[in-house]
Design a protein around this motif. Structure first.
Motif, mmCIF file in Angstrom:
data_model
loop_
_atom_site.group_PDB
_atom_site.id
_atom_site.type_symbol
_atom_site.label_atom_id
_atom_site.label_comp_id
_atom_site.label_asym_id
_atom_site.label_seq_id
_atom_site.Cartn_x
_atom_site.Cartn_y
_atom_site.Cartn_z
ATOM 1 N N GLU A 146 0.818 -1.206 0.000
ATOM 2 C CA GLU A 146 0.000 0.000 0.000
ATOM 3 C C GLU A 146 0.862 1.271 0.000
ATOM 4 O O GLU A 146 0.528 2.273 -0.617
ATOM 5 C CB GLU A 146 -0.922 -0.024 1.228
ATOM 6 N N TRP A 147 2.017 1.203 0.689
ATOM 7 C CA TRP A 147 2.866 2.397 0.794
ATOM 8 C C TRP A 147 3.354 2.881 -0.572
ATOM 9 O O TRP A 147 3.713 4.053 -0.735
ATOM 10 C CB TRP A 147 4.051 2.159 1.737
ATOM 11 N N ALA A 148 3.349 1.971 -1.564
ATOM 12 C CA ALA A 148 3.847 2.362 -2.888
ATOM 13 C C ALA A 148 2.946 3.399 -3.550
ATOM 14 O O ALA A 148 3.300 3.982 -4.576
ATOM 15 C CB ALA A 148 3.996 1.134 -3.781
ATOM 16 N N MET A 149 1.764 3.631 -2.951
ATOM 17 C CA MET A 149 0.879 4.678 -3.494
ATOM 18 C C MET A 149 1.355 6.069 -3.090
ATOM 19 O O MET A 149 0.952 7.063 -3.658
ATOM 20 C CB MET A 149 -0.534 4.477 -2.943
ATOM 21 N N TYR A 150 2.205 6.097 -2.032
ATOM 22 C CA TYR A 150 2.563 7.394 -1.465
ATOM 23 C C TYR A 150 4.027 7.723 -1.788
ATOM 24 O O TYR A 150 4.914 7.618 -0.947
ATOM 25 C CB TYR A 150 2.287 7.393 0.049
ATOM 26 N N LYS A 151 4.215 8.108 -3.025
ATOM 27 C CA LYS A 151 5.566 8.374 -3.537
ATOM 28 C C LYS A 151 6.323 9.385 -2.656
ATOM 29 O O LYS A 151 7.513 9.216 -2.383
ATOM 30 C CB LYS A 151 5.384 8.916 -4.960
ATOM 31 N N TRP A 152 5.621 10.429 -2.211
ATOM 32 C CA TRP A 152 6.314 11.477 -1.466
ATOM 33 C C TRP A 152 6.746 10.987 -0.094
ATOM 34 O O TRP A 152 7.753 11.444 0.445
ATOM 35 C CB TRP A 152 5.476 12.759 -1.395
ATOM 36 N N ASP A 153 5.996 10.041 0.488
ATOM 37 C CA ASP A 153 6.424 9.445 1.767
ATOM 38 C C ASP A 153 7.701 8.635 1.559
ATOM 39 O O ASP A 153 8.615 8.652 2.387
ATOM 40 C CB ASP A 153 5.340 8.509 2.330
ATOM 41 N N VAL A 154 7.733 7.912 0.447
ATOM 42 C CA VAL A 154 8.925 7.090 0.148
ATOM 43 C C VAL A 154 10.134 8.009 -0.040
ATOM 44 O O VAL A 154 11.209 7.779 0.539
ATOM 45 C CB VAL A 154 8.698 6.248 -1.136
ATOM 46 N N LEU A 155 9.932 9.078 -0.798
ATOM 47 C CA LEU A 155 11.056 9.994 -1.048
ATOM 48 C C LEU A 155 11.479 10.707 0.230
ATOM 49 O O LEU A 155 12.675 10.944 0.449
ATOM 50 C CB LEU A 155 10.680 10.999 -2.147
ATOM 51 N N ALA A 156 10.514 11.005 1.101
ATOM 52 C CA ALA A 156 10.864 11.676 2.366
ATOM 53 C C ALA A 156 11.705 10.744 3.243
ATOM 54 O O ALA A 156 12.694 11.172 3.858
ATOM 55 C CB ALA A 156 9.597 12.102 3.102
ATOM 56 N N MET A 157 11.338 9.453 3.280
ATOM 57 C CA MET A 157 12.131 8.498 4.078
ATOM 58 C C MET A 157 13.534 8.353 3.484
ATOM 59 O O MET A 157 14.543 8.333 4.209
ATOM 60 C CB MET A 157 11.434 7.137 4.146
ATOM 61 N N LEU A 158 13.587 8.276 2.168
ATOM 62 C CA LEU A 158 14.891 8.168 1.498
ATOM 63 C C LEU A 158 15.745 9.398 1.811
ATOM 64 O O LEU A 158 16.938 9.273 2.131
ATOM 65 C CB LEU A 158 14.671 8.055 -0.015
ATOM 66 N N TYR A 159 15.134 10.538 1.746
ATOM 67 C CA TYR A 159 15.850 11.797 1.964
ATOM 68 C C TYR A 159 16.480 11.821 3.360
ATOM 69 O O TYR A 159 17.638 12.204 3.530
ATOM 70 C CB TYR A 159 14.867 12.967 1.783
ATOM 71 N N LYS A 160 15.688 11.376 4.351
ATOM 72 C CA LYS A 160 16.208 11.339 5.734
ATOM 73 C C LYS A 160 17.422 10.433 5.827
ATOM 74 O O LYS A 160 18.418 10.749 6.469
ATOM 75 C CB LYS A 160 15.120 10.790 6.669
ATOM 76 N N LYS A 161 17.338 9.275 5.168
ATOM 77 C CA LYS A 161 18.456 8.325 5.225
ATOM 78 C C LYS A 161 19.685 8.888 4.512
ATOM 79 O O LYS A 161 20.808 8.686 4.952
ATOM 80 C CB LYS A 161 18.046 6.978 4.621
ATOM 81 N N LEU A 162 19.451 9.603 3.432
ATOM 82 C CA LEU A 162 20.580 10.199 2.718
ATOM 83 C C LEU A 162 21.209 11.312 3.549
ATOM 84 O O LEU A 162 22.435 11.447 3.597
ATOM 85 C CB LEU A 162 20.125 10.725 1.352
#
Ligand code: SF4
Length: 304
Positions: free
Chosen positions: A277-293
């Motif tokens: 289901e999370w794959a619907m929320y692209k901006w959430d995925v990018l926000a998590m990635l951004y934090k890790k980066l």
């Protein structure tokens, strides 16, 4: 959230090269796929429901009209005046070169279109097609050949019914490079039978062959696919957002200088997506990635 702090994005590459925003507009030229019509296989890849890949794209029809309509929408939203015609649905080199030339010429004749991105399979790029694309490049167009690979592991390619193996991909890359073409490769994280970290191996193998860009997304289980049936029988595990962003962070950290990322995640459409289901929320995925980066900022600075 300025992803270009960490990632060499395709958008930034185009802006720098052309001095303004350049957007892709999807074109559906009514191609089919050798993995569907029996030439390579029947039924297609187990995850494939082409409608879900490009839900916003126009229906098949006159290419010029598709582009005009898409340009109108994109320009109203972003102000873009330059475009790349993106032949996205199915295998867009699956045809006689003279037919392909007609489609590509029609796209390039539209005002504002500065190039082509052509998505296809690695076993569907004979030399005359590579020559054709390379001729457009020689005329000054921005040309990208996008090869779907998904995994570099032959057993995985068999499980997902790709109908080609890794050596087909190696052969396609080697020949396309001989023609001087810019290459983007698609990879999927979380394929059946793979651990997310296996995608790092695929990433490394693809990079070692000298591709120019990567397009990556998590496995989407979408309606109307064999994968969906396997998922309903609980034969397929779904990927977590945490694992996906972990793997993606590692890829970005080890990416060689100059490697472009055409895409960092997909955006699953509610009407097609079953899981995750999370794959619907692209901006959430990018926000998590951004934090890790951000947490790895010192590593990124040291390595660049
Ligand atoms: S090669 Fe592409 S179009 Fe053909 S079945 Fe696989 S994902 Fe679908």
């Amino acid at each position: 959230m300025d992803m270009t702090r960490f990632v060499n994005t395709f958008g930034r590459y185009l802006r720098q090269k052309y001095g303004e925003k350049v957007h892709k507009v999807s074109v559906n030229a009514s191609f089919t796929c050798p993995n569907r019509d029996g030439t390579k296989g029947i039924g297609g890849c187990t995850f494939c429901n082409n409608a879900s890949f490009s839900p916003g794209s126009t229906k098949a029809g006159e290419i010029s009209e598709q582009i005009r309509q898409a340009q109108e929408k994109v320009s109203a939203r972003t102000g873009a005046r330059k475009f790349i015609a993106y032949f996205q649905s199915y295998s867009n080199t699956y045809g006689a070169p003279e037919d392909l030339r007609r489609y590509y010429d029609e796209a390039l004749a539209q005002p504002g279109v500065i190039g082509l991105a052509v998505g296809t399979r690695p076993d569907c790029v004979p030399d005359p097609v590579l020559q054709l694309l390379s001729d457009y490049q020689a005329q000054g167009y921005e040309v990208w050949l996008e090869l779907g690979l998904q995994s570099s592991f032959d057993p995985t390619l068999e499980v997902i019914n790709r109908g080609h193996n890794f050596s087909d991909y190696e052969d396609a890359v080697t020949r396309a490079k001989r023609y001087g073409l810019k290459l983007c490769t698609h990879l999927i994280v979380g394929l059946p039978g793979e651990e997310p970290e296996d995608s790092l191996v695929s990433f490394d193998r693809v990079i070692a062959l000298g591709v120019d860009a990567i397009k990556i997304h998590p496995l989407h289980i979408v309606k109307g696919t064999q994968l969906a049936r396997q998922w309903r029988k609980e034969l397929v595990r779904e990927l977590s957002m945490e694992s996906y962003t972990d793997v993606l962070t590692k890829m970005i950290l080890r990416a060689p200088e100059g490697l472009l990322f055409h895409r960092l995640t997909g955006s699953g459409e509610r009407q097609y997506l079953l899981s995750p289901e999370w794959a619907m929320y692209k901006w959430d995925v990018l926000a998590m990635l951004y934090k890790k980066l951000e947490a790895n900022l010192s590593v990124i600075q040291l390595s660049r």
